[in-house]
Scaffold this active site. Structure first.
Site, PDB file in Angstrom:
ATOM      1  N   SER B 177      -5.200   9.646  -6.337  1.00  0.00           N
ATOM      2  CA  SER B 177      -5.836   8.351  -6.167  1.00  0.00           C
ATOM      3  C   SER B 177      -6.204   7.763  -7.531  1.00  0.00           C
ATOM      4  O   SER B 177      -5.348   7.687  -8.414  1.00  0.00           O
ATOM      5  CB  SER B 177      -7.061   8.551  -5.262  1.00  0.00           C
ATOM      6  OG  SER B 177      -7.521   7.350  -4.722  1.00  0.00           O
ATOM      7  N   ASP B 345      -0.416   7.999   4.462  1.00  0.00           N
ATOM      8  CA  ASP B 345      -1.367   7.365   3.538  1.00  0.00           C
ATOM      9  C   ASP B 345      -1.064   5.877   3.468  1.00  0.00           C
ATOM     10  O   ASP B 345      -0.108   5.454   2.828  1.00  0.00           O
ATOM     11  CB  ASP B 345      -1.232   8.011   2.161  1.00  0.00           C
ATOM     12  CG  ASP B 345      -2.268   7.517   1.162  1.00  0.00           C
ATOM     13  OD1 ASP B 345      -2.940   6.488   1.435  1.00  0.00           O
ATOM     14  OD2 ASP B 345      -2.417   8.146   0.105  1.00  0.00           O
ATOM     15  N   HIS B 378      -4.819   9.032   3.460  1.00  0.00           N
ATOM     16  CA  HIS B 378      -5.066   9.238   2.028  1.00  0.00           C
ATOM     17  C   HIS B 378      -5.803  10.555   1.778  1.00  0.00           C
ATOM     18  O   HIS B 378      -5.624  11.195   0.739  1.00  0.00           O
ATOM     19  CB  HIS B 378      -5.892   8.058   1.505  1.00  0.00           C
ATOM     20  CG  HIS B 378      -6.078   8.049   0.020  1.00  0.00           C
ATOM     21  ND1 HIS B 378      -5.017   8.116  -0.863  1.00  0.00           N
ATOM     22  CD2 HIS B 378      -7.186   7.991  -0.750  1.00  0.00           C
ATOM     23  CE1 HIS B 378      -5.482   8.086  -2.109  1.00  0.00           C
ATOM     24  NE2 HIS B 378      -6.789   8.020  -2.063  1.00  0.00           N
TER      25      HIS B 378
END
Lengths: 401, 401
Positions: B177, B345, B378
């Site tokens: 991320s 995701d 995610h």
């Protein structure tokens, strides 16, 4: 007034919202009764002497009774969600109805044949009794004392309202999103009084992600100190900030990622570069969200919003009517069912419509399901009118045969 | 302390966060300099005499320096997002690091071979200088005067910090991320000092939907009256309500719809029926969101949150380094690149990693891309450790050859 000669083809013309007071208290799912109840409504087309050409259209979370034509009140109603909200001002600055593309002479809900009725939902803030209405017991706005309502309550209100109009039977009940839930509820609650239902971009029960987005929107509103437990009416303070955040959340769930890519990309407000700010919009999408929130808080009440949102999450046909089985819940339906879903709608995904189709088929009921491939997310139900029109027209014509 | 004999296999054991003050002011993208800057960090494994076995791991939006092992401070760090936050309390009530599954002897980032360094990001609230730190110019917390930082600023801070540790070169920079963005930025800014980067569930530029979710989270915080323009420190009021809503929004974007279906469905808190409430959780998913928000506001600072969020949205390699071309932005990269994305995701969708792969391939750079099919959204980057481990281990071993 818009002169008839200047009307675009297919318009129902100028319309005025009217009001009707129900003669008896309205019983609610929560166990309470509500009285008095006023219903705001509009009608388009002509009621047949046989009274068998009535279509009830039901609006979604933030709509109102003004579904078609040009409102005779000031423009800016803008009851359409998402991208759809942008181009709704009609001729001469008059506000166009939220489903004007679908209702009118020659349109999907053809007012040359049908008498179309549209009401503002129970609990609303656009003329029908809701939390901002005066509580006759106190002389002040209901606020937190206004009951928590369900989709079945909305439908019960619509039933009582139609009784006053002398309408027993409906040729069709139609709506998208929360409106589609009402159509389903009509077919379950009043199986003998509905010939057909048109359920667009809707579901028999919101999936947990949808429940969560609605919860977050309500949290944004009820955590705003100006909410004051729901009793902000008359205090000079409104939960505008919470409503803004709630609207932004809702708005994002109505749109698809590809639609946002196409419309905004990563374009900056100031083409040269970023400005190093925390609380000012710098991307076009940020500015767009701000603008949407700002126009929404001018026209919509937070007390209504949280109740519509709650009703959306409670709605669960299988749990409420089938002991957990959707097929059992739909066992008594006699209406023909038309289901339309959109490929990019992730808030009301096509799978929900497919589950309804499967349950109705299992129960031996007439049903047809159409999946429309379109990129605009849940907003498609207000944008893809041209592609829905032939499907709906053919479905309703079968009714007449 | 956790006695070594009771440690699970692969644990780095008890660790303590340490602090280092940078010797010089840190220049920032916005044009300002920051001084003094303290960096909170942890290390795992042993620095080779040749100093060529260093891996820098970079945390995501709400993480901290405590990436592996058991913290010697009270438990409840819980820096992992989403479902991943739930099972992070280690033995004896000590908090387990946010990437403990990936860092340790024999693990993906194998501390038998590598010296792993983890810092709290610039602008953080877990030991590194951030908006809640004391501004030496005023003797009070920076608040609104703390600069708006970028991913490049974070990386510049990490570079200055490693200089103090006497580390010139990195065998790898790794993160998921926002952490993956830092890894990419390292490869672009310091091409001669990074042998490889491991970029997990990340992107070269957040897509507009991601920009919007971040904007909404910041709106929730900055519209909370307790935010006080960012100067709430020391006032006895904190924007906990805004932070709660922001966290709920973020949380939903970390999870996938199928994961929510599987974990919560539409189960009610009170199994018998709905309770007709507006502002109380009735569905399990609603209660879960409340719980996540409540634990988050205890450990995280709003001033840091909005800055991390802003940095996420600003990050745009093509715009910042390639005049709009990602291939040009990556033209000087010399690091080998490992990209891992997860099928479910939707916040950092696989397409972004594929675009990076394509741009690096076009530029003739060594890159490998792995798509892991997994349902948790995610959050996968913190949950699917077992499936990432062999990929990362093999990639890093190639480095050593």
């Amino acid at each position: 007034m818009v002169a008839p000669s200047t009307l675009p083809a297919g318009s129902v013309g100028s319309v005025e919202t009217r009001y009707l007071d129900l003669p008896a208290p309205l019983p609610l799912d929560c166990g309470r009764e509500l009285s008095p109840v006023r219903v705001a409504y509009e009608t388009y087309g002509t009621l047949a002497p046989t009274r068998d050409n009535v279509i009830l259209v039901c609006h979604a979370l933030s709509g109102d009774a003004h579904a078609a034509g040009y409102s005779t009140v000031a423009s800016g109603t803008g009851t359409r969600d998402g991208f759809a909200a942008e181009s709704r001002d009609g001729a001469a600055g008059k506000a166009l109805g939220w489903w004007d593309g679908m209702i009118g002479p020659g349109k999907a809900f053809d007012t040359d044949h049908f008498f179309v009725v549209s009401t503002n939902l129970l609990g609303g803030c656009r003329g029908t009794t809701g939390p901002s209405s005066i509580n006759p017991g106190t002389g002040r706005a209901y606020g937190s004392d206004f009951p928590v309502i369900t989709v079945a309550d909305m439908v019960r209100c619509e039933r009582a309202f139609l009784d006053e109009l002398g309408i027993e039977r409906l040729a069709a009940v139609a709506g998208g999103s929360l409106g589609g839930m009402q159509a389903l509820q009509w077919a379950v609650t009043y199986p003998d009084q509905v010939d057909s239902i048109v359920v667009i971009a809707s579901t028999h029960a919101l999936h947990p992600q949808g429940v969560a987005w609605n919860a977050i929107a309500r949290e944004a509103i009820t955590r705003d100190p100006a909410w004051q437990g729901g009793d902000y009416y008359g205090t000079g303070r409104r939960p505008d900030d919470g409503m803004s955040v709630a609207r932004m959340v809702g708005h994002m769930t109505y749109l698809s990622a590809p639609a946002l890519d196409g419309k905004f990309g990563r374009r900056l407000q100031f083409a040269d570069d970023i400005r190093y700010t925390i609380d000012r919009p710098e991307f076009e999408i940020e500015s767009y969200l701000d603008h949407q929130a700002e126009s929404f808080i001018k026209r919509f009440d937070a007390g209504t919003y949280v109740r519509m949102s709650r009703a959306l999450t409670y709605f669960d046909l299988a749990r409420q009517h089938g002991d957990g089985s959707l097929a059992r819940a739909l066992a008594n339906v006699s209406a023909r069912t038309l289901l339309i879903a959109f490929s990019s709608d992730w808030l009301y995904p096509p799978i929900a419509s497919m589950e309804i189709e499967a349950a109705l088929t299992e129960a031996g009921k007439p049903v047809e399901y159409h999946l429309i491939e379109a990129p605009y997310g849940h907003d498609c139900f207000l944008l893809e009118e041209a592609r829905q029109t032939p499907i709906v027209r053919r479905f309703l014509r079968e009714e007449e045969q």
